[in-house]
Scaffold this motif. Structure first.
Motif, short mmCIF file in Angstrom:
data_model
loop_
_atom_site.label_atom_id
_atom_site.label_comp_id
_atom_site.label_asym_id
_atom_site.label_seq_id
_atom_site.Cartn_x
_atom_site.Cartn_y
_atom_site.Cartn_z
N ASP A 291 0.80 -1.22 0.00
CA ASP A 291 0.00 0.00 0.00
C ASP A 291 0.84 1.27 0.00
OD1 ASP A 291 0.99 -0.32 2.55
OD2 ASP A 291 -0.85 0.32 3.56
N ALA A 292 2.15 1.14 -0.06
CA ALA A 292 3.01 2.33 -0.10
C ALA A 292 4.38 1.93 -0.63
CB ALA A 292 3.15 2.95 1.29
N ARG A 293 5.00 2.88 -1.33
CA ARG A 293 6.35 2.66 -1.85
C ARG A 293 7.15 3.94 -1.63
NH1 ARG A 293 8.75 0.16 -7.46
NH2 ARG A 293 10.46 1.66 -7.73
N PHE A 294 8.43 3.77 -1.27
CA PHE A 294 9.31 4.90 -0.97
C PHE A 294 10.55 4.78 -1.84
CE2 PHE A 294 6.89 3.55 2.70
CZ PHE A 294 6.20 4.71 3.04
N ASP A 295 10.83 5.82 -2.64
CA ASP A 295 11.96 5.84 -3.57
C ASP A 295 12.92 6.95 -3.19
OD1 ASP A 295 11.17 4.11 -6.30
OD2 ASP A 295 9.43 4.87 -5.20
N GLY A 296 14.20 6.70 -3.41
CA GLY A 296 15.19 7.73 -3.15
C GLY A 296 16.59 7.17 -3.17
N THR A 297 17.57 8.01 -2.82
CA THR A 297 18.97 7.60 -2.81
C THR A 297 19.55 7.50 -1.40
OG1 THR A 297 19.65 9.93 -3.06
CG2 THR A 297 19.39 8.62 -5.08
N ASP A 298 18.84 8.02 -0.41
CA ASP A 298 19.31 7.98 0.98
C ASP A 298 18.62 6.81 1.68
OD1 ASP A 298 19.67 8.32 3.76
OD2 ASP A 298 19.83 10.49 3.56
N ARG A 299 19.36 5.75 1.92
CA ARG A 299 18.76 4.54 2.48
C ARG A 299 18.09 4.79 3.81
NH1 ARG A 299 22.58 0.06 4.95
NH2 ARG A 299 22.52 1.69 6.55
N GLU A 300 18.78 5.48 4.72
CA GLU A 300 18.22 5.65 6.07
C GLU A 300 16.99 6.54 6.07
OE1 GLU A 300 19.05 3.88 8.87
OE2 GLU A 300 20.05 2.81 7.24
N SER A 301 16.93 7.50 5.16
CA SER A 301 15.73 8.31 5.04
C SER A 301 14.55 7.45 4.59
CB SER A 301 15.95 9.45 4.06
OG SER A 301 14.75 10.17 3.84
N LEU A 302 14.79 6.57 3.63
CA LEU A 302 13.73 5.67 3.18
C LEU A 302 13.29 4.74 4.30
CD1 LEU A 302 15.02 4.59 -0.37
CD2 LEU A 302 13.38 6.39 0.20
N VAL A 303 14.26 4.25 5.06
CA VAL A 303 13.94 3.33 6.16
C VAL A 303 13.04 4.02 7.18
CG1 VAL A 303 14.91 2.12 8.15
CG2 VAL A 303 15.98 1.87 5.89
N GLU A 304 13.37 5.26 7.54
CA GLU A 304 12.56 5.96 8.54
C GLU A 304 11.17 6.30 8.00
OE1 GLU A 304 13.30 6.07 11.68
OE2 GLU A 304 15.13 5.00 11.12
N GLN A 305 11.07 6.62 6.72
CA GLN A 305 9.75 6.83 6.13
C GLN A 305 8.92 5.55 6.20
OE1 GLN A 305 9.69 8.93 2.22
NE2 GLN A 305 11.88 9.22 2.58
N PHE A 306 9.57 4.44 5.92
CA PHE A 306 8.86 3.17 5.96
C PHE A 306 8.40 2.85 7.37
CE2 PHE A 306 9.10 -1.42 6.75
CZ PHE A 306 8.10 -1.87 5.89
N VAL A 307 9.28 3.02 8.37
CA VAL A 307 8.91 2.73 9.75
C VAL A 307 7.73 3.61 10.18
CG1 VAL A 307 9.67 2.78 12.15
CG2 VAL A 307 11.19 1.89 10.38
N ALA A 308 7.78 4.89 9.83
CA ALA A 308 6.68 5.79 10.19
C ALA A 308 5.38 5.35 9.54
CB ALA A 308 7.03 7.22 9.76
N HIS A 309 5.46 4.90 8.29
CA HIS A 309 4.26 4.40 7.62
C HIS A 309 3.71 3.17 8.32
CE1 HIS A 309 1.61 2.77 4.53
NE2 HIS A 309 2.28 1.64 4.61
N VAL A 310 4.58 2.23 8.64
CA VAL A 310 4.13 0.98 9.28
C VAL A 310 3.47 1.28 10.62
CG1 VAL A 310 4.92 -1.16 10.36
CG2 VAL A 310 5.76 -0.52 8.09
N ARG A 311 4.11 2.10 11.42
CA ARG A 311 3.56 2.39 12.75
C ARG A 311 2.27 3.20 12.67
NH1 ARG A 311 5.45 -1.80 14.77
NH2 ARG A 311 7.63 -1.80 15.46
#
Length: 256
Positions: free
Chosen positions: A9-29
């Protein structure tokens, strides 16, 4: 690189891995209820993101392929095996890019860094604790099957406890076919080699675990379709919630 939510239900694209990871965690929570701690969710996301960048092989299915050759993964073929899993196996499914086919041996365990999983599988191949085969097409690794003794599979340690001893059974746990070579008979060629080699390996039986409910999704066919086993004389031995145990004696002739 990119990360897709496990609920699609969501996809995060970019070049900064940790930024993508934190976006994903925020989405999941904020969206889902999952029982895993934040650090495990972050590790899953890092593994996904790194696989999305590393797995850069082709994704388009070829209209036809050349002849298929199958070889056991001995020491001199480990580099081919690594190339296959590092780049070509999962360009269309980075979620599986950190598995390296260790899961049958460990069963369900907490997420681990993909480099640790990779290193453990290399050691298993070198020591003979895992035995599998690579299929080649025109010299390129196109597919893999894990065909180790069932005694090495924690995932299947509850299979037919009144049946054959686990160390007498070769268990066909996983087929992984690179996207260009799917639906061209690569899994069948791999299974034929496993069956043919069973006697020389000292096994009494070869066994498979096809899913009880099959899907049209190629990535969901990793256990092999039931029809492929049926055509080679495998007979049902035991039913489980998600899969059927199918088995044939080594050296027996396939049904016509």
């Amino acid at each position: 690189m990119w990360i897709e939510c496990f609920e699609k239900d969501a996809r995060f694209d970019g070049t900064d891995r940790e930024s993508l990871v934190e976006q994903f965690v925020a989405h999941v929570r904020g969206t889902h209820e999952v029982p895993y701690p934040d650090e495990e969710v972050r590790l899953w996301a890092r593994n996904f993101a790194e696989a999305s960048a590393r797995e850069d092989g082709p994704v388009e299915r070829l209209p036809s392929i050349g002849s298929i050759e199958v070889h056991p993964v001995t020491e001199e073929r480990i580099d081919d095996w690594l190339r296959f899993f590092d780049r070509d196996a999962f360009p269309d499914n980075p979620d599986w890019g950190s598995c390296y086919c260790l899961h049958p041996h460990t069963g369900d365990v907490p997420e681990r860094p993909w480099r640790d999983v990779r290193a453990e599988m290399v050691e298993r191949l070198r020591s003979g604790a895992t035995l599998g085969y690579l299929a080649y097409v025109d010299g390129t690794p196109a597919g893999w099957v894990n065909a180790s003794r069932r005694s090495t599979y924690a995932k299947y340690d509850d299979v037919d406890r009144e049946g054959p001893a686990p160390d007498t059974v070769v268990g066909v746990s996983c087929f992984i076919i690179a996207p260009p070579y799917r639906r061209h008979g690569v899994s069948s060629a791999l299974l034929d080699r496993v069956v043919a080699d069973g006697g020389a390996r000292g096994a009494r039986y070869v066994e498979g675990y096809p899913r009880r409910v099959e899907t049209d999704d190629d990535s969901g066919a990793f256990c092999g379709p039931r029809s492929m086993f049926d055509a080679r004389g495998f007979a049902p031995a035991e039913e489980h919630d998600r899969y059927t145990v199918v088995r044939r004696p080594v050296g027996s002739a396939p049904r016509p």
